[in-house]
Design a protein around this motif. Structure first.
Motif, PDB file in Angstrom:
ATOM      1  N   SER A  70       0.835  -1.205   0.000  1.00 27.08           N
ATOM      2  CA  SER A  70       0.000   0.000   0.000  1.00 27.08           C
ATOM      3  C   SER A  70       0.868   1.253   0.000  1.00 27.08           C
ATOM      4  N   ASN A  87      -0.396   2.353  -4.376  1.00 25.95           N
ATOM      5  CA  ASN A  87      -1.242   1.282  -3.857  1.00 25.95           C
ATOM      6  C   ASN A  87      -1.413   0.230  -4.955  1.00 25.95           C
ATOM      7  N   ASP A 109      -5.116  -0.564  -6.107  1.00 27.68           N
ATOM      8  CA  ASP A 109      -5.683   0.457  -6.988  1.00 27.68           C
ATOM      9  C   ASP A 109      -5.117   0.333  -8.403  1.00 27.68           C
ATOM     10  N   VAL A 150      -9.243   3.072   4.355  1.00 22.61           N
ATOM     11  CA  VAL A 150      -9.091   2.490   3.019  1.00 22.61           C
ATOM     12  C   VAL A 150      -9.762   1.122   2.966  1.00 22.61           C
ATOM     13  N   GLU A 188     -13.455   1.534   2.718  1.00 24.77           N
ATOM     14  CA  GLU A 188     -13.841   2.001   1.384  1.00 24.77           C
ATOM     15  C   GLU A 188     -13.900   0.855   0.380  1.00 24.77           C
ATOM     16  N   SER A 224      -2.364   8.292   4.972  1.00 20.40           N
ATOM     17  CA  SER A 224      -2.661   9.201   3.860  1.00 20.40           C
ATOM     18  C   SER A 224      -2.942  10.619   4.341  1.00 20.40           C
TER      19      SER A 224
END
Length: 608
Positions: free
Chosen positions: A319, A329, A332, A361, A364, A563
């Motif tokens: 990550s 990441n 992603d 994260v 999400e 983040s």
């Protein structure tokens, strides 16, 4: 239910002209039972050993089933004589007439024909399937088969285990160099991850859902990328679900003329080697299995999207940037390159700072999968043959830092605490000396130094050392004492770490054993895991060095910048995750030695 009726097994050498006398030979050997072989469903096996097979210590093998063995055998030999230019992809039959032995002579294959009074079509298909399953897991077999058809419930399915067991024992007695014992098969990491295993109802429902989502995405060209999140803790069947679904997709005829593009990614060297071997054994190209960084680099943004990407052990994805990966990441970046991304996830198995996934994260990603109807939880423990109370006891230690009372497991799962590492090692060696539990090994928390690129400052090996007792870390013995011959080296390196015989005198790490099973896990809990008698709780102390011989692995301790710029110490989270992985490896039992005196005493007092 079961049966004691013995199978009928006919064996012959496939010498020139053998087809002309095959029917008569069967009738001569089985004058009363030949009808079972000639006019009813049977399983058959072709096997031979070419010069290449001989060099690699292997046999070539093909397994099939038929209702008409004479016609089917004739068809195979007709295929063997098709001119090379006209042979279809994957045609194996021509090897029976072209392979040469060590003396340059054409090999003579062996044919086995197997029947039984109770073998109807469904039972025959399941016996064929299990034979292929076993042979794909054997390091002795170069299996020429592709996928097959696993059957559901049917009349007589209760006889499958007994009939198959009798067949396999007969084959093992006839050619033990090829058909190894069932114990050898069952301890194989390839077998445990096999795509041929019968799925549980939960796994089957998950597989159907994944296949449906992939087909919709491929044929409808859905703009929004799909994230399928399969979430389950260690031992809930994620790996078998992954292999079964992935390899089915690669050969699914319902895609018609569309050549589906699919990849299996895993950020774990042992698992990567395992999946590569399974793909190779099934006849797929090696590049369908990859590590995430290679996949991302090989598929730059703007290139055509891949239909589906499976990510096993997705909690091991980075990550943040590291080494060859320069992104932010990996998940992603993978999702940007795929129409459908299927991830197998367990937040309790994150081990490195670079893999730490902040809660926001995680929520999400879980919310995205839920919103798309793609969230699949797996809850049933399939690895550990223990009762819920034993699993709850491990949960309490690794999730809550509490050592509760553990009574004797009614299912027979054995938990035992030892007074010394030597006693623990001797107990594990005793279990490993039993053919049913020989896949028993020592494993330890990463509290002792190790390097795969440097030699230790003193002595020959990087060791796990406790007082006067020590054993080498995993892979140290073979690294410093490599096999003398190419064949011996191949034989060893094809095996997972725990399957290699010399590793009974080594200690595995979390990174070695993650994703794999042991019969009995002998867990050394290092000095970073300690016990506070004042609060009756387990805690992590990573600052016990450097004046001691202990050193916790650098990538598992320290701070991680989130983040939002906040810095958090992730040492305790990663250490408890590591402890959980170690304590959930054993299928039959868990043996423990804790370096910290207080923790060892608390464990011993509470395990009844």
């Amino acid at each position: 239910m079961g049966t004691t009726i013995q199978p009928i097994i006919f064996k012959t050498q496939e010498t020139p002209g053998f087809l002309n006398s095959l029917e008569a030979s069967i009738k001569s050997k089985y004058p009363k039972d030949y009808d079972l072989l000639l006019n009813y469903p049977v399983v058959y096996i072709h096997t031979w050993q070419s010069y290449t097979d001989l060099l690699n210590g292997r046999f070539s093998i093909y397994i099939g089933e038929t209702n008409d063995i004479l016609q089917r055998t004739n068809n195979h030999w007709a295929e063997a004589r098709v001119p090379k230019a006209h042979r279809g992809k994957g045609n194996w039959q021509y090897h029976m007439v072209e392979d040469k032995d060590a003396n340059g002579n054409t090999v003579v294959p062996t044919l086995y024909i197997i029947g039984h009074q109770k073998m109807h079509k469904s039972l025959t298909l399941d016996i064929e399937n299990r034979l292929i399953d076993y042979c794909l897991a054997l390091q002795t077999a170069n299996c020429k088969n592709g996928r097959t058809n696993i059957q559901g419930d049917y009349s007589g399915c209760a006889d499958l285990d007994d009939i198959f067991g009798m067949i396999w024992r007969w084959l093992n007695g006839d050619n033990g160099s090829l058909f190894l014992s069932e114990t050898c098969v069952h301890k194989s990491a390839i077998y445990k991850a096999s795509p041929y295993h019968k799925l549980t109802p939960d796994q089957k429902a998950a597989k159907i859902q994944i296949l449906s989502r992939v087909k919709n995405a491929v044929f409808s060209n859905t703009a929004a990328a799909q994230l399928i999140m399969v979430e389950g803790e260690a031992g809930t069947g994620k790996t078998v679900l992954t292999t079964s679904t992935f390899f089915d997709l690669l050969e699914d005829p319902s895609f018609g003329n569309h050549q589906i593009s699919a990849y299996m990614l895993v950020n774990h060297s042992e698992q990567l080697a395992l999946y590569s071997t399974i793909a190779r054994n099934l006849g797929f190209p090696n590049d369908v299995v990859s590590n995430p960084t290679t996949f991302i680099n090989d598929h730059p943004l703007g290139s055509p999207k891949i239909d589906v990407v499976f990510v096993d052990e997705s909690h091991l994805l980075w990550s943040q940037g590291k080494q060859a990966y320069r992104g932010n990441n990996q998940l992603d970046d993978i999702m940007l390159r795929a129409k459908v991304t299927v991830i197998m996830f367990d937040e309790w198995q994150i081990l490195r700072k670079e893999q730490y996934l902040e809660q926001q994260v995680l929520l999400e990603k879980r919310a995205l999968a839920i919103s798309q109807g793609n969230y699949i939880p797996l809850n049933n423990q399939l690895r550990m043959a223990c009762c819920k109370a034993t699993m709850d006891w491990i949960d309490d230690i690794t999730k809550n830092g509490k050592v509760g009372i553990l009574n004797k497991d009614p299912k027979g799962y054995e938990v035992k605490v030892f007074d010394s590492p030597n006693d623990l090692h001797n107990a594990i060696k005793l279990k490993a000396s039993n053919s049913k539990t020989e896949l028993s090994r020592l494993i330890a928390s990463y509290d002792w130094p190790y390097s795969d690129s440097k030699l230790p400052p003193m002595g020959k090996y990087w060791n796990v050392k406790i007082g006067s007792w020590s054993l080498p870390w995993n892979r140290e013995l073979i690294r410093h004492n490599p096999p003398a011959t190419r064949r011996a080296k191949l034989k060893i390196t094809r095996l997972d770490w725990a399957e290699q015989p010399q590793t009974i005198d080594e200690v595995g790490s979390t990174f070695t054993i993650q994703g794999f099973d042991l019969a009995y896990a002998g867990v050394i809990i290092g000095p970073s895991v300690r016990y506070d008698t004042g609060t009756d709780s387990v805690y992590i102390d990573a600052n016990f060095g450097p004046s001691t011989p202990f050193k916790r692995y650098d990538e598992m301790i320290g701070n991680r910048t989130l983040s939002n710029g906040q810095t958090v110490d992730v040492t305790e989270t990663l250490a408890f995750n590591e402890l959980r992985i170690l304590l959930t490896r054993g299928t039959n039992g868990l043996y423990i030695y804790a370096v910290d005196d207080k923790l060892r005493k608390a464990l011993k007092n509470n395990v009844k």
